[in-house]
Design a protein around this motif. Structure first.
Motif, PDB file in Angstrom:
ATOM      1  N   ALA A  10       0.847  -1.196   0.000  1.00 55.47           N
ATOM      2  CA  ALA A  10       0.000   0.000   0.000  1.00 55.47           C
ATOM      3  C   ALA A  10       0.879   1.242   0.000  1.00 55.47           C
ATOM      4  N   THR A  11       0.724   2.043  -1.031  1.00 56.95           N
ATOM      5  CA  THR A  11       1.358   3.350  -1.060  1.00 56.95           C
ATOM      6  C   THR A  11       0.310   4.319  -0.538  1.00 56.95           C
ATOM      7  N   VAL A  12       0.620   4.979   0.569  1.00 55.69           N
ATOM      8  CA  VAL A  12      -0.368   5.840   1.217  1.00 55.69           C
ATOM      9  C   VAL A  12       0.135   7.279   1.292  1.00 55.69           C
ATOM     10  N   ASN A  13      -0.797   8.176   1.105  1.00 57.95           N
ATOM     11  CA  ASN A  13      -0.569   9.601   1.277  1.00 57.95           C
ATOM     12  C   ASN A  13      -1.558  10.048   2.335  1.00 57.95           C
ATOM     13  N   VAL A  14      -1.062  10.494   3.484  1.00 55.43           N
ATOM     14  CA  VAL A  14      -1.919  10.900   4.593  1.00 55.43           C
ATOM     15  C   VAL A  14      -1.737  12.391   4.831  1.00 55.43           C
ATOM     16  N   SER A 149      -1.951  -4.477  -4.638  1.00 58.57           N
ATOM     17  CA  SER A 149      -1.149  -3.275  -4.792  1.00 58.57           C
ATOM     18  C   SER A 149      -2.100  -2.083  -4.753  1.00 58.57           C
ATOM     19  N   MET A 150      -1.999  -1.262  -3.708  1.00 56.94           N
ATOM     20  CA  MET A 150      -2.945  -0.160  -3.505  1.00 56.94           C
ATOM     21  C   MET A 150      -2.223   1.174  -3.477  1.00 56.94           C
ATOM     22  N   ILE A 151      -2.894   2.181  -4.000  1.00 53.70           N
ATOM     23  CA  ILE A 151      -2.460   3.565  -3.852  1.00 53.70           C
ATOM     24  C   ILE A 151      -3.637   4.297  -3.228  1.00 53.70           C
ATOM     25  N   LEU A 152      -3.448   4.771  -1.997  1.00 51.63           N
ATOM     26  CA  LEU A 152      -4.538   5.363  -1.226  1.00 51.63           C
ATOM     27  C   LEU A 152      -4.177   6.766  -0.756  1.00 51.63           C
ATOM     28  N   GLN A 153      -5.171   7.638  -0.783  1.00 54.33           N
ATOM     29  CA  GLN A 153      -5.027   8.983  -0.240  1.00 54.33           C
ATOM     30  C   GLN A 153      -6.031   9.123   0.907  1.00 54.33           C
ATOM     31  N   SER A 164      -9.559   7.569  -0.459  1.00 50.57           N
ATOM     32  CA  SER A 164      -9.838   7.318  -1.874  1.00 50.57           C
ATOM     33  C   SER A 164      -8.701   6.560  -2.533  1.00 50.57           C
ATOM     34  N   ASP A 165      -9.078   5.834  -3.593  1.00 46.52           N
ATOM     35  CA  ASP A 165      -8.116   5.250  -4.507  1.00 46.52           C
ATOM     36  C   ASP A 165      -8.523   5.728  -5.894  1.00 46.52           C
TER      37      ASP A 165
END
Length: 184
Positions: A10-14, A149-153, A164-165
């Motif tokens: 998971a690539t996360v932007n918090v 494989s996730m990209i999440l904000q 969101s993705d």
């Protein structure tokens, strides 16, 4: 032959406006064979809610003496203990005595509501315990976002999480059952 954990990235932007914390990170999650996608995603969401550079996933379901997520201090003491589900009272008491802050994220309304009614008076004795509940509808929607494989904000403001993705957009608010030993 024992089943092995499934690995998720998971690539996360918090962007946490409440705490003034902004983090970009790539996380590796091991989904235990007995763990549902919803539970794994709640674990990831809990990490995002408390995000900082020292917060780490533990061995989770594979270790009885560790939470799902924790933050250790420079002396290997536990600053933050984050658990999921409906643990027994002894586990919570032990967590509260070992850690500065304990966060419990509950789910599954049919089981969580009776569990809370049974335990809330005893849990109120722990000044460093916060208990939150996520309803079944939001938990199911959260589980739908799981992929290998996730990209999440995540944007957090006034206790509301906008997650969101590339396809889904969720607005999540936990029901606060206890904060610092005070029932709400």
């Amino acid at each position: 032959m024992a089943l092995k954990a499934t690995i998720y990235k998971a690539t996360v932007n918090v962007a946490d406006m409440d705490r003034n914390v902004f983090i970009d990170n790539t996380l590796t999650l091991a989904r235990h064979p007995s763990e549902t996608a919803e539970r794994m995603m709640l674990r990831l969401l809990a990490w995002m809610v408390h995000a900082n550079e020292r917060l780490a996933f533990t061995r989770g379901l594979s270790a009885e003496d560790e939470p799902e997520v924790w933050q250790l201090n420079d002396h290997n003491g536990i600053d933050t203990w984050i658990d999921l589900g409906l643990p027994d009272e002894r586990r919570i008491k032990k967590a509260c005595s070992r850690s500065q802050q304990v966060w419990l994220y509950t789910y599954n309304g049919r089981a969580a509501q009776p569990w809370w009614q049974q335990h809330q008076n005893k849990l109120a004795q722990h000044d460093n315990l916060t208990v939150r509940y996520l309803n079944d509808e939001k938990l199911a929607a959260l589980g739908q976002m799981a992929s290998r494989s996730m990209i999440l904000q995540a944007t957090i403001q006034d206790g509301t999480i906008w997650l969101s993705d590339d396809v889904n957009h969720l607005e999540i608010q936990f029901e606060q059952w206890q904060e610092g030993g005070k029932n709400r």
